[in-house]
Design an enzyme around this catalytic site. Sequence first.
Site, PDB file in Angstrom:
ATOM      1  N   CYS A   5      19.941  11.297  28.414  1.00 58.91           N
ATOM      2  CA  CYS A   5      20.936  10.753  27.494  1.00 58.91           C
ATOM      3  C   CYS A   5      22.043  11.729  27.095  1.00 58.91           C
ATOM      4  CB  CYS A   5      20.260  10.155  26.267  1.00 58.91           C
ATOM      5  SG  CYS A   5      18.745  10.944  25.750  1.00 58.91           S
ATOM      6  N   ARG A  62       9.215  17.637  31.913  1.00 58.17           N
ATOM      7  CA  ARG A  62       8.603  17.767  30.594  1.00 58.17           C
ATOM      8  C   ARG A  62       7.353  18.618  30.699  1.00 58.17           C
ATOM      9  NH1 ARG A  62       9.343  11.448  28.487  1.00 58.17           N
ATOM     10  NH2 ARG A  62      11.632  11.453  28.665  1.00 58.17           N
ATOM     11  N   HIS A  86      22.305   4.065  30.161  1.00 57.46           N
ATOM     12  CA  HIS A  86      22.768   4.080  28.777  1.00 57.46           C
ATOM     13  C   HIS A  86      23.965   3.157  28.649  1.00 57.46           C
ATOM     14  CE1 HIS A  86      20.364   7.769  29.040  1.00 57.46           C
ATOM     15  NE2 HIS A  86      20.083   7.500  27.778  1.00 57.46           N
ATOM     16  N   ASP A 133      17.232   5.518  34.830  1.00 56.86           N
ATOM     17  CA  ASP A 133      17.707   5.638  33.465  1.00 56.86           C
ATOM     18  C   ASP A 133      19.099   5.047  33.319  1.00 56.86           C
ATOM     19  OD1 ASP A 133      17.397   6.311  30.874  1.00 56.86           O
ATOM     20  OD2 ASP A 133      17.525   8.477  31.143  1.00 56.86           O
ATOM     21  N   GLN A 135      13.743   8.945  36.522  1.00 60.59           N
ATOM     22  CA  GLN A 135      13.852   7.688  35.799  1.00 60.59           C
ATOM     23  C   GLN A 135      14.973   6.823  36.364  1.00 60.59           C
ATOM     24  OE1 GLN A 135      14.461   9.312  31.782  1.00 60.59           O
ATOM     25  NE2 GLN A 135      12.553   8.340  31.175  1.00 60.59           N
ATOM     26  N   HIS A 148      19.617   3.273  24.932  1.00 59.99           N
ATOM     27  CA  HIS A 148      18.862   3.954  25.987  1.00 59.99           C
ATOM     28  C   HIS A 148      17.985   2.891  26.642  1.00 59.99           C
ATOM     29  CE1 HIS A 148      19.457   7.962  23.843  1.00 59.99           C
ATOM     30  NE2 HIS A 148      19.669   7.102  22.871  1.00 59.99           N
TER      31      HIS A 148
END
Length: 645
Positions: free
Chosen positions: A337, A366, A388, A386, A384, A514
Site C-alpha cells: 500500500c 514478513r 488499491h 494486491d 499478493q 486495500h
Amino acid sequence: MVAITLPDGSQKEFPGPVTVAQVAGAIGSGLAKAALAGRITARGATRLVDTSHTIDADAELAIVTAKDPEGLDMLRHSTAHLLAYAVKELFPEAQVTIGPVIDNGFYYDFSFHRPFTPEDLEAIEEKMAQLAAKDETVTREEWRRDDAVELFREMGEVYKAEIIASIPTNEAISLYREGNFVDLCRGPHVPSTGKLKVFKLMKVAGAYWRGDSNNEMLQRIYGTAWATKQEQDAYLHMLAEAEKRDHRRLGRELDLFHFQDEGPGLVFWHPKGWVIWQQVEQYMRAVYRDNGYQEVKAPQILDLSLWKKTGHWDNYRENMFTTESENRVYGLKPMNCPGHVQIFNANLHSYRELPLRYGEFGQCHRNEPSGSLHGMMRVRGFTQDDGHIFCTTAQLQDECAAFTSLLQKVYRDFGFTQVLYKVATRPEKRIGSDDSWDKAEAALMESLKRTGCEFEVSPGEGAFYGPKIEYTLKDAIGRHWQCGTIQVDFSMPQRLGAEYVDEHDQRITPVMLHRAILGSLERFIGMLIENYAGAMPPWLAPVQAVVCCISESSADYAAQITQTLKKQGFRVESDLRGEKINYKIREHSLQKVPYILVVGEKEREARELAVRARGGVNLGVMPVQAFVDLLQQDVQQYRQVAVPE
C-alpha cells in the site's frame, strides 16, 4: 419464591433456591439427563454455570446440552481434564500445566522425564475410557489463592502452583475435582465423567512453558472430542482426506515445488508448479484489465521514514525485515500500500479520474516466526494480487459492492461456490478518529447488504488503519480458508499526503480501499492443490494431455500429434518410451494428467486418438480435431472474467 424464565418465555416457580439440575429435571427427565450446564442471565449479566450451581433469585435460564456450541466446548474442556486425570493415574511423576479448548478439540501440556510414545497414547486413551465409565461426579470447590498454591506445591505440581501464584490475591480460585484428580479451572464443567463418551487422542508435540523459548520444552498431547460418534468419524475422515491432499506432499509427488532449510518460508518453484502460478497470474491479470484496474509495480525496499509515516513501524515492526546501505535503514515491504500511494502522489488527480484502481502482483516479505511456517499456507516471502482503489466518500459503497461481486465471480471460476463474509471492526490499537471508523464500518456493512450477503461481525479484529471485510472459502472437504479482503482506510492517504482536486477546486484526501481477491498467490495455489487433491482442472493443469505410443512404429505419429496440439496452444507432452502401454497409463494417471491419448497402428492409419480422461474414463476413439474441440471447451470454461452488468 424464585421465578425462572425459560428461553421460550415461559416461567417456572420454585419455593426457594434451586440448582440448574433441578430446573432441568422440572422441565423433563430427558433434558435433565442431557444437561451439561446452564446459561444464566440475571441483573443484566449472562454467564455459564455448572448444573450444581444454585439460583437464589429470579433469573433467565437456558439449559446447555451437547447440541449447543457452549456444550461442545464444555465437553472438550472436560475431556482435557480427563486426559490429565488419566496421565496422572498412569504416570504419577508427570506434572500438569494447562489444557485449553482449541478448534475441534483440546490439548494438555505435561512435564515428563521422557517422551510420550504412541503406545503411551493408546494406554492413556484406554485409561480415559475407564475413568469416564466410572461416571465420577465433577465438583467445584472455591479456595483462597494462597491455600490453593500450598495445595499444589504439596502435590508436587510446581507449574500449577506457579499459575495460581500469578493470580491476584483477591480473585476467587476455583478448583474442579473428579475422583483422585483436582485441577485449577474457572469452569464450568460437565456434571460427571460419564458425559464424556466420544474422544480420541491425536498426537504429541513440543511446546515451551508459557510460550517462551527460554523455558522448558513440555509435551503437548492433542485430542478431539465430540457429542456423537458420527460427528467424530466425519471429522477423522476429513483429517484423513486432508492428509492425502496435503499440498506439501503433492508438491513433491507431482514435482511442483519444494522447500529447504537455506530458504525458510520461501518456495522453490519447479517448472510444472510455475505453470500453475502463471495460469493463476494471467487469469488475475485479465481480471485487472477487464475491470478497470491499471497494473503498477512499486519498489521492494523503501526508506524506514516512509514506514514510520504510515504507522507500520510502530504497529508492525516485529514482522518486518530491514536492511542498511550508506547509513540509511530500509524496510523490505511487508505490504504494497505505501508504494501505491507514492504512485498516486506522483501526479495531481482530478475528481473526474476517480475511482482510480491500481493493481500489482506485489512480492512481500514478513518475518513470521519459524514455528508458524507451514508449507505455502504460511510463508515469509509471498506475492499478493494486491490492489488499491482511490475514491471519494460518495463512491465508497459502490466500489465495495462491485468488489464483492467481482470476487464471487473469480472464486466460482476457481471452483469455490461457498463464501462466508465477516466484517472485522476497530481494534484497540489503531490510528484514525472514531468518526472515520464509524463511516468506514458502516460503509462495509451496507455494501454487503446491497449485494445480498449475510455476514458476521468480528469486534476488534480490523487492521490498525481500518475495518475490513474478510472473505472465507469452503473447500471440497469442508475446511474454511480466509482469502480475500477489502479494507477501508481514511488514515494512510492523509498521513502520506494523498490528494485530489474536487469540483470546487479544493484539495481533498481520497478514501483508500486495500483489496485482494486471492490474497497470497502461494497460499491460494496451495489451497487449490488441496481442494482438487492435485487433480487440477484442465485450464490450470501443468500438463493437459500426454500422447503415449503403444509401440515404436507409432512413435512418429505420437510425436506429430504432440506438435499439432502444442501449436493449438495446449500444454502437451509425448511418452515415446519402450515401456508397456499399461505402465505408461498408470504412471501418468498418478501424475493426475487430465487426458491420456493412446496411439497405435490402428490410430495412426485412421489419423485418430484413443482418449482416456482422468479417473480411468474411456472416451473412446476420436479424430484429432474432435479432441481439440473437447480440450478447448474445458480450457475456456472460465473465460468471461468481467463481472456481468
